[in-house]
Design a protein around this motif. Structure first.
Motif, short mmCIF file in Angstrom:
data_model
loop_
_atom_site.label_atom_id
_atom_site.label_comp_id
_atom_site.label_asym_id
_atom_site.label_seq_id
_atom_site.Cartn_x
_atom_site.Cartn_y
_atom_site.Cartn_z
N ALA A 6 0.83 -1.20 0.00
CA ALA A 6 0.00 0.00 0.00
C ALA A 6 0.87 1.25 0.00
O ALA A 6 0.58 2.23 -0.72
CB ALA A 6 -0.93 -0.01 1.21
N PHE A 7 1.95 1.21 0.79
CA PHE A 7 2.89 2.32 0.82
C PHE A 7 3.50 2.54 -0.56
O PHE A 7 3.64 3.68 -1.01
CB PHE A 7 3.99 2.04 1.86
CG PHE A 7 5.09 3.05 1.86
CD1 PHE A 7 4.89 4.31 2.42
CD2 PHE A 7 6.33 2.75 1.32
CE1 PHE A 7 5.92 5.25 2.43
CE2 PHE A 7 7.34 3.68 1.32
CZ PHE A 7 7.14 4.93 1.88
N GLY A 9 2.15 1.80 -3.49
CA GLY A 9 1.15 2.38 -4.37
C GLY A 9 0.92 3.86 -4.11
O GLY A 9 0.83 4.66 -5.04
N LEU A 10 0.84 4.23 -2.84
CA LEU A 10 0.68 5.64 -2.49
C LEU A 10 1.91 6.45 -2.91
O LEU A 10 1.80 7.58 -3.38
CB LEU A 10 0.42 5.80 -1.00
CG LEU A 10 -0.94 5.27 -0.51
CD1 LEU A 10 -1.01 5.32 1.02
CD2 LEU A 10 -2.08 6.07 -1.13
N SER A 11 3.08 5.84 -2.74
CA SER A 11 4.33 6.51 -3.15
C SER A 11 4.36 6.74 -4.65
O SER A 11 4.79 7.80 -5.12
CB SER A 11 5.55 5.68 -2.74
OG SER A 11 5.62 5.55 -1.34
N MET A 13 1.83 7.16 -6.66
CA MET A 13 0.93 8.27 -7.00
C MET A 13 1.56 9.61 -6.64
O MET A 13 1.54 10.55 -7.43
CB MET A 13 -0.41 8.11 -6.30
CG MET A 13 -1.25 6.99 -6.90
SD MET A 13 -2.92 6.93 -6.25
CE MET A 13 -2.63 6.27 -4.61
N ALA A 14 2.14 9.69 -5.44
CA ALA A 14 2.73 10.96 -4.99
C ALA A 14 3.93 11.34 -5.86
O ALA A 14 4.08 12.51 -6.25
CB ALA A 14 3.15 10.84 -3.53
N TYR A 72 10.31 -1.23 2.98
CA TYR A 72 9.64 0.04 2.70
C TYR A 72 10.49 0.92 1.79
O TYR A 72 9.98 1.58 0.88
CB TYR A 72 9.30 0.79 4.00
CG TYR A 72 7.98 0.36 4.60
CD1 TYR A 72 6.79 0.97 4.24
CD2 TYR A 72 7.93 -0.68 5.53
CE1 TYR A 72 5.59 0.58 4.79
CE2 TYR A 72 6.72 -1.09 6.08
CZ TYR A 72 5.56 -0.45 5.71
OH TYR A 72 4.36 -0.85 6.24
N ALA A 79 8.67 2.62 -6.68
CA ALA A 79 7.72 3.62 -7.14
C ALA A 79 8.43 4.72 -7.93
O ALA A 79 7.96 5.13 -9.00
CB ALA A 79 6.96 4.22 -5.96
N SER A 83 7.93 5.36 -11.93
CA SER A 83 7.46 6.66 -12.37
C SER A 83 8.45 7.31 -13.33
O SER A 83 8.07 7.78 -14.40
CB SER A 83 7.22 7.57 -11.17
OG SER A 83 6.82 8.86 -11.60
#
Length: 184
Positions: A6-7, A9-11, A13-14, A72, A79, A83
């Motif tokens: 989850a971390f 995926g959020l990373s 996006m950010a 992590y 991520a 990106s």
């Protein structure tokens, strides 16, 4: 593993929304894409190294802070690599494509990316399963090392891409859609 995933995926996006645009303006698309390829190679090796930080007594004591930190950190790096490399590649594909063939080029590019996202994990899983059955020390790292090597090959290939005017100038309609073979 839900927390680190989850971390990650959020990373993603950010980083895609806030970090990529800033770094793209500062460094350029090509440099950022190259950094993404190098970061992908590093992360591909770091992810399985979490196992070495766990220790032999993990079932009794649980996973230690070093393993969580590596996990992590690897998700954050993954991520960033995804990106930088994927977004940069898509920007350059759009920049270098002839305008009349842009839809076809994007369709082929997205289809190949989807194929890689489907076939890659399946092949990686089979390869990992086979290497684990070999029961050789470190054999389970082979699929991850293969991904790192492919990322490094991609980085080398990006060394031969040079942008006239840069892919950052997306609004110019110049007809200089070319990549020359000179390594910067």
């Amino acid at each position: 593993l839900a927390g680190p995933l989850a971390f990650g995926g959020l990373s993603l996006m950010a980083i895609s929304l806030f970090v990529f645009p800033v770094l793209q303006r500062a460094w350029g698309t090509l440099a950022l894409t190259r950094c993404g390829m190098l970061l992908a190679a590093l992360v591909s090796v770091a992810i399985p190294c979490t196992r070495f930080a766990v220790g032999a007594d993990a079932q009794q004591q649980g996973i230690g802070w070093a393993a969580w930190l590596i996990l992590y950190g690897s998700m954050l790096g993954k991520a960033g690599a995804g990106s930088f490399a994927f977004t940069g590649a898509m920007i350059m594909v759009n920049k270098f494509a002839i305008p009349s063939q842009l839809g076809h080029v994007n369709g082929v590019g997205q289809s190949l990316a989807s194929l890689a996202r489907g076939v890659g994990p399946a092949l990686g899983g089979v390869m990992w399963g086979v290497t684990v059955q070999l029961r050789l020390p470190g054999a389970q790292l082979l699929p991850y090392l293969l991904v790192a090597v492919v990322s490094l090959i991609g980085w080398v290939l990006y060394c031969f891409v040079q942008q006239a005017g840069g892919a950052e100038s997306l609004h110019s309609d110049d007809k200089k859609h070319m990549a020359s073979c000179s390594c910067e």
